[in-house]
Structure formats: C-alpha cells, structure tokens
Design an enzyme around this catalytic site. Sequence first.
Site, PDB file in Angstrom:
ATOM      1  N   SER A 140       0.857  -1.188   0.000  1.00  0.00           N
ATOM      2  CA  SER A 140       0.000   0.000   0.000  1.00  0.00           C
ATOM      3  C   SER A 140       0.887   1.229   0.000  1.00  0.00           C
ATOM      4  CB  SER A 140      -0.880  -0.005   1.261  1.00  0.00           C
ATOM      5  OG  SER A 140      -1.487   1.251   1.481  1.00  0.00           O
ATOM      6  N   TYR A 153      -1.839  -0.886  10.274  1.00  0.00           N
ATOM      7  CA  TYR A 153      -1.913  -1.069   8.825  1.00  0.00           C
ATOM      8  C   TYR A 153      -0.603  -0.672   8.156  1.00  0.00           C
ATOM      9  CZ  TYR A 153      -3.849  -0.693   4.087  1.00  0.00           C
ATOM     10  OH  TYR A 153      -4.102  -0.835   2.745  1.00  0.00           O
TER      11      TYR A 153
END
Length: 258
Positions: A140, A153
């Site tokens: 990401s 995350y």
Amino acid sequence: MNLDLTGKRAIISAGGAGIGRRTAELFTAAGARVVVCDLDADALETAKASIPGLEGSVCDVADAGAYQAFLEGAIDRLGGLDIMVNNAGTAGPTAPVEEVALEDWTACLTVNMTSAFLGTRTAVPALKKAGGGSIVNLSSAAGKFAFPMRSPYSAAKFGIVGFTRTCAMELGQYGIRVNCIQPGPVEGARIDRVIRAKAEAQGISENAMRDQMTSGTHLRSFVTASDIAHQILFLCSDAGCRITGQALSVDAGLEGLM
C-alpha cells in the site's frame, strides 16, 4: 505486449470483490485457470457466477489452519501453480497508537502480512516444481509513507515490502519473481469506511476528508481496482518477465498520506 496467460494456474486470496475479483477477471480472460478464496460467501458466489471458469471457496485467511488447507487444496485442484497473488487485506483500527488494542494490532497484521507469508510459503514448492512463476503481494501507499492514526496497517504494509524483496532474493535462482504493488487509496467500500472513520476522528465532514485525501495526488483522484489489476496482470505475464524485487506504486501520483 504479450499479456497472455494461457495454461497458467493462479491462486488469488480475497478474490470475491474489489482488486481480487478484477484480477481474477483479467486472468481468466487472458487464459489462466484461477482459484480464489474469500470470507464473503455472497461476493464469492457472485464472482463465480459472473466469471467463466472461476473456482473458489469461502475461507478466512486469519485462520491459519483453514487457509493452509485452502491453499493446498487449490494447488491440487489446479494440478500445480504458476502464480500466487496475496491480495487479502483489512483496514485495521483508526486510532492514535496509544489507543490501539493489542488484539486489533494482531488481527490487522495477521490478515495483511501473515496471510502473505502463508500464501508464499505454500506456493513456493509448487512454483519450483513448475520451473518458476510469479508472486505478487499487495502492499500500500501506507507501506511507503507515514500514515497517522493507522499504525497497525502501515506497519503491515511496510513489512510486505521487506518480505517481498527478501523473497525475491531467495527465489530468483529458481525463476520465481516476487513483487508487490503499493496502491494509493482505491475507490470502493473500504476507502469509504476509512474516510468515515478518519473524518470522525478529525471532527470534519466525509466530503472534506475525501477532498483532503485526493488533493494529495497529482491526478486529484483515487485509483480503481482495474488500475491495480492491470499492473498485476502485467507483472505475471511474459511482459514483466524481468521484473522482480520491486515495490511498484499505482497511486495517481500520491505525495503522502494524512
């Protein structure tokens, strides 16, 4: 470019919707046999009904035993393996680090990073037997930039980059290429939930939060599942046969996360 995958055998985790489903669509259209798993039974059945030849099973990648069984069964069903796409992910909590519960931290890393380890570990013997192949992990932009309020995350997605590069070094001698994609915010239900949570945490409207996030890109936009899936197809095809160990950004020119 030769983006033909005729005769290739692929597994995609979380393939019932979003990036996983779009990747399954492109792979099957390019001639590959594809097996997917997904936690959402309805999404999985919809995907199987709309994508000719797609096979799949309901599976929670956070359940190591169940996921291992799925992976081994999928390889058996395919008669081997050429491509592994570790796509499963979860947004995790939105909170300052001191307010993140240990169980939320662990759950986020389990889905985002441990599932990629399990997928890769199980795929490698089959890929070696096939004489090589391709592994694509989903990182990401949060594995490239700091991401306040999203420490679990971000930690997981930075971890995917290190895992990818290490595996590429280990496996290159066997003709196995390993890369990861670093999407910017992707249009869809997940980013809508993230926007809602971040807006609430910052005390602003959801529209203001969305504008704030897109203004940080050169193209003033989020990316789509198709944008990511096309990059995955490229990497797994002969057109990407000399690309390995890379963290490739598909993010509309994102300059940072907020």
